[in-house]
Design a protein around this motif. Sequence first.
Motif, PDB file in Angstrom:
ATOM      1  N   ALA A   1       0.849  -1.192   0.000  1.00 19.40           N
ATOM      2  CA  ALA A   1       0.000   0.000   0.000  1.00 19.40           C
ATOM      3  C   ALA A   1       0.887   1.246   0.000  1.00 19.40           C
ATOM      4  O   ALA A   1       2.048   1.210   0.400  1.00 19.40           O
ATOM      5  CB  ALA A   1      -0.923   0.005   1.212  1.00 19.40           C
ATOM      6  N   ASN A   2       0.329   2.358  -0.479  1.00 18.48           N
ATOM      7  CA  ASN A   2       1.016   3.650  -0.456  1.00 18.48           C
ATOM      8  C   ASN A   2       2.309   3.665  -1.262  1.00 18.48           C
ATOM      9  O   ASN A   2       3.253   4.364  -0.920  1.00 18.48           O
ATOM     10  CB  ASN A   2       1.337   4.072   0.994  1.00 18.48           C
ATOM     11  N   LEU A   3       2.380   2.888  -2.337  1.00 17.46           N
ATOM     12  CA  LEU A   3       3.577   2.936  -3.181  1.00 17.46           C
ATOM     13  C   LEU A   3       3.686   4.290  -3.858  1.00 17.46           C
ATOM     14  O   LEU A   3       2.695   4.875  -4.267  1.00 17.46           O
ATOM     15  CB  LEU A   3       3.507   1.850  -4.268  1.00 17.46           C
ATOM     16  N   PHE A   4       4.915   4.769  -3.982  1.00 18.13           N
ATOM     17  CA  PHE A   4       5.150   5.935  -4.809  1.00 18.13           C
ATOM     18  C   PHE A   4       5.347   5.433  -6.243  1.00 18.13           C
ATOM     19  O   PHE A   4       4.698   4.504  -6.663  1.00 18.13           O
ATOM     20  CB  PHE A   4       6.364   6.715  -4.290  1.00 18.13           C
ATOM     21  N   ARG A   5       6.232   6.028  -7.030  1.00 16.36           N
ATOM     22  CA  ARG A   5       6.447   5.536  -8.397  1.00 16.36           C
ATOM     23  C   ARG A   5       6.881   4.084  -8.369  1.00 16.36           C
ATOM     24  O   ARG A   5       7.787   3.718  -7.636  1.00 16.36           O
ATOM     25  CB  ARG A   5       7.542   6.352  -9.083  1.00 16.36           C
ATOM     26  N   ASP A   6       6.260   3.262  -9.200  1.00 14.67           N
ATOM     27  CA  ASP A   6       6.654   1.857  -9.249  1.00 14.67           C
ATOM     28  C   ASP A   6       7.407   1.559 -10.536  1.00 14.67           C
ATOM     29  O   ASP A   6       7.366   0.465 -11.058  1.00 14.67           O
ATOM     30  CB  ASP A   6       5.444   0.933  -9.086  1.00 14.67           C
ATOM     31  N   SER A   7       8.076   2.571 -11.095  1.00 10.98           N
ATOM     32  CA  SER A   7       8.926   2.370 -12.257  1.00 10.98           C
ATOM     33  C   SER A   7      10.350   2.793 -11.932  1.00 10.98           C
ATOM     34  O   SER A   7      10.570   3.516 -10.970  1.00 10.98           O
ATOM     35  CB  SER A   7       8.417   3.177 -13.450  1.00 10.98           C
ATOM     36  N   PRO A   8      11.317   2.304 -12.711  1.00 10.23           N
ATOM     37  CA  PRO A   8      12.719   2.633 -12.409  1.00 10.23           C
ATOM     38  C   PRO A   8      13.077   4.061 -12.821  1.00 10.23           C
ATOM     39  O   PRO A   8      13.876   4.292 -13.714  1.00 10.23           O
ATOM     40  CB  PRO A   8      13.505   1.593 -13.209  1.00 10.23           C
ATOM     41  N   VAL A   9      12.437   5.027 -12.192  1.00  7.55           N
ATOM     42  CA  VAL A   9      12.708   6.439 -12.447  1.00  7.55           C
ATOM     43  C   VAL A   9      13.366   7.014 -11.207  1.00  7.55           C
ATOM     44  O   VAL A   9      12.781   7.026 -10.124  1.00  7.55           O
ATOM     45  CB  VAL A   9      11.406   7.207 -12.767  1.00  7.55           C
ATOM     46  N   ALA A  10      14.593   7.491 -11.359  1.00  4.02           N
ATOM     47  CA  ALA A  10      15.370   7.913 -10.193  1.00  4.02           C
ATOM     48  C   ALA A  10      14.932   9.284  -9.705  1.00  4.02           C
ATOM     49  O   ALA A  10      14.481  10.127 -10.468  1.00  4.02           O
ATOM     50  CB  ALA A  10      16.846   7.932 -10.542  1.00  4.02           C
ATOM     51  N   TRP A  11      15.050   9.489  -8.402  1.00  2.01           N
ATOM     52  CA  TRP A  11      14.934  10.820  -7.831  1.00  2.01           C
ATOM     53  C   TRP A  11      16.160  11.023  -6.944  1.00  2.01           C
ATOM     54  O   TRP A  11      16.735  10.075  -6.438  1.00  2.01           O
ATOM     55  CB  TRP A  11      13.628  10.989  -7.063  1.00  2.01           C
TER      56      TRP A  11
END
Length: 234
Positions: free
Chosen positions: A1-11
Motif C-alpha cells: 500500500a502507499n507505493l510511490f512511483r513503481d517504475s525505475p525512475v530515479a529521484w
Amino acid sequence: ANLFRDSPVAWRTLVNAGTTYRLDFQTAGGPVDAIALLQTNIPEAATVQILAAPTAAGLDSGVGRVELKAAGTVFRASANVPGRPGHHGLWTFAATNLTWFRLNVTGTITAGLLHAEHLIPGHNRASKCHSVDKTETGSTLGTFERRRSGVGDRVRGHPIRRSEFDLSMLTETQYETIYSDLLRRINETVLCVPNSKTGAFFHDRILLGALAACRSVNPVSPRYTVSLTVDSLL
C-alpha cells in the motif's frame, strides 16, 4: 500500500549539511510499519534515523514526533554485497498512523549526491508458511528477433527477475485475512521478501514489481497453499 512511483525512475536529493541527507515525505494515511529505500548509491557505513509526525512542521518542532528507528541504525539490508546495480535499505517498526516521515541518512556519498530509485512506505502482510521451493528466472523487457538473413534485431530492455514461490499450509483464517484479496490484485506492484530471515544475502531476496500471478489451492481442508509470481525490477 502507499507505493510511490513503481517504475525505475530515479529521484535525487542534495546534501543538506555535512554528511546528513534529509528525505521528507507524506503518505496517504493508514498504518505504516515498513519503509524501503531501494537501488541507492548509499555507502556501506551509512546509517539512518526514521522520524514520524502528524504534520510537516512537527518533524522540525518535535510536536507529536516519534522516533521509529534510532539515529545510527544500519542502512544496508545486507553488508558486503558489492557488484549490485544498487543497494537497499528496508526497515520495520511498530505500526503508526502518522502521515509525515523523515529519513536522516548519514554517510559520505561520492560527489555529495544521494541517488535512489524507489522510496516505499507500506504495511506488512506476514506469515511463517514460506515453502522451501522457490524458482527464479532471469528475463528482460527487451526483444530479440532475427531477420530472414539471420541478422539480429535487438531492442534493449530493463532486466527483470521472475520469482515464483508458495506459501504453504496456511490456515483458513490466515488465507482469508492476509492473502485472499491478492487474487484480485494481478498487475499491481508489491514489495515482497519471500524469506525475510536476516542474513548475508537478505538484500538479494527483496523483490519489487508486478504481481504477475496468484493461485490458491486447498490441498487439505481447512489448509490453503498460495502460489505467487512476482516480476521484480530489482
